[in-house]
Design a protein around this motif. Sequence first.
Motif, short mmCIF file in Angstrom:
data_model
loop_
_atom_site.label_atom_id
_atom_site.label_comp_id
_atom_site.label_asym_id
_atom_site.label_seq_id
_atom_site.Cartn_x
_atom_site.Cartn_y
_atom_site.Cartn_z
N GLU A 5 -13.06 74.94 43.38
CA GLU A 5 -13.39 76.31 43.76
C GLU A 5 -12.45 76.85 44.83
O GLU A 5 -12.20 78.05 44.89
CB GLU A 5 -14.85 76.39 44.23
N LYS A 6 -11.91 75.98 45.66
CA LYS A 6 -10.97 76.41 46.70
C LYS A 6 -9.66 76.92 46.13
O LYS A 6 -8.88 77.57 46.83
CB LYS A 6 -10.68 75.26 47.67
N HIS A 7 -9.40 76.63 44.86
CA HIS A 7 -8.12 77.00 44.23
C HIS A 7 -8.27 78.09 43.17
O HIS A 7 -7.26 78.55 42.65
CB HIS A 7 -7.48 75.76 43.61
N LEU A 8 -9.47 78.48 42.84
CA LEU A 8 -9.68 79.48 41.80
C LEU A 8 -9.49 80.88 42.36
O LEU A 8 -9.80 81.15 43.52
CB LEU A 8 -11.10 79.35 41.23
N ILE A 9 -8.94 81.78 41.53
CA ILE A 9 -8.80 83.18 41.92
C ILE A 9 -9.39 84.05 40.82
O ILE A 9 -9.34 83.69 39.64
CB ILE A 9 -7.33 83.57 42.21
#
Length: 132
Positions: A5-9
């Motif tokens: 989730e920290k890498h999703l945009i």
Amino acid sequence: MSELEKHLIPKEESDLLATEYDKTNYAAINAKRSPEKPDSKYYTYDLEILQEYINMIREGMEKRGIKNKGIRITLGKYPEDQFDPRLNPLYKGYQTIFFSAEDMDAAKENSEKVSNPEDLPGLNFGQLYPPY
């Protein structure tokens, strides 16, 4: 929050990144190319092949004791002359990307040096758009 989730945009941010690329880098690349033959912009890979590659390099890096495993995505360009017989001849002269295993700890230590285990193969031969 998960690591993923920290890498999703969201799509809006994806669109913004693509628009910025179009206005700057892609425009500069195509300024010297024929308007009838713009450089490649999208690259697709079959999900099963990509997953097999991920599994293969994960296992290879584990055997080598690499703890912080990653994948490097490198920009390249197919030469106009001889390359690899598997290359679609329509792709000659086009920009491409290829994947390689990456030791993330070694990359942090020396960001100027490619830090992939040299005996693990890269992955190439996806689809380029254009020309397809």
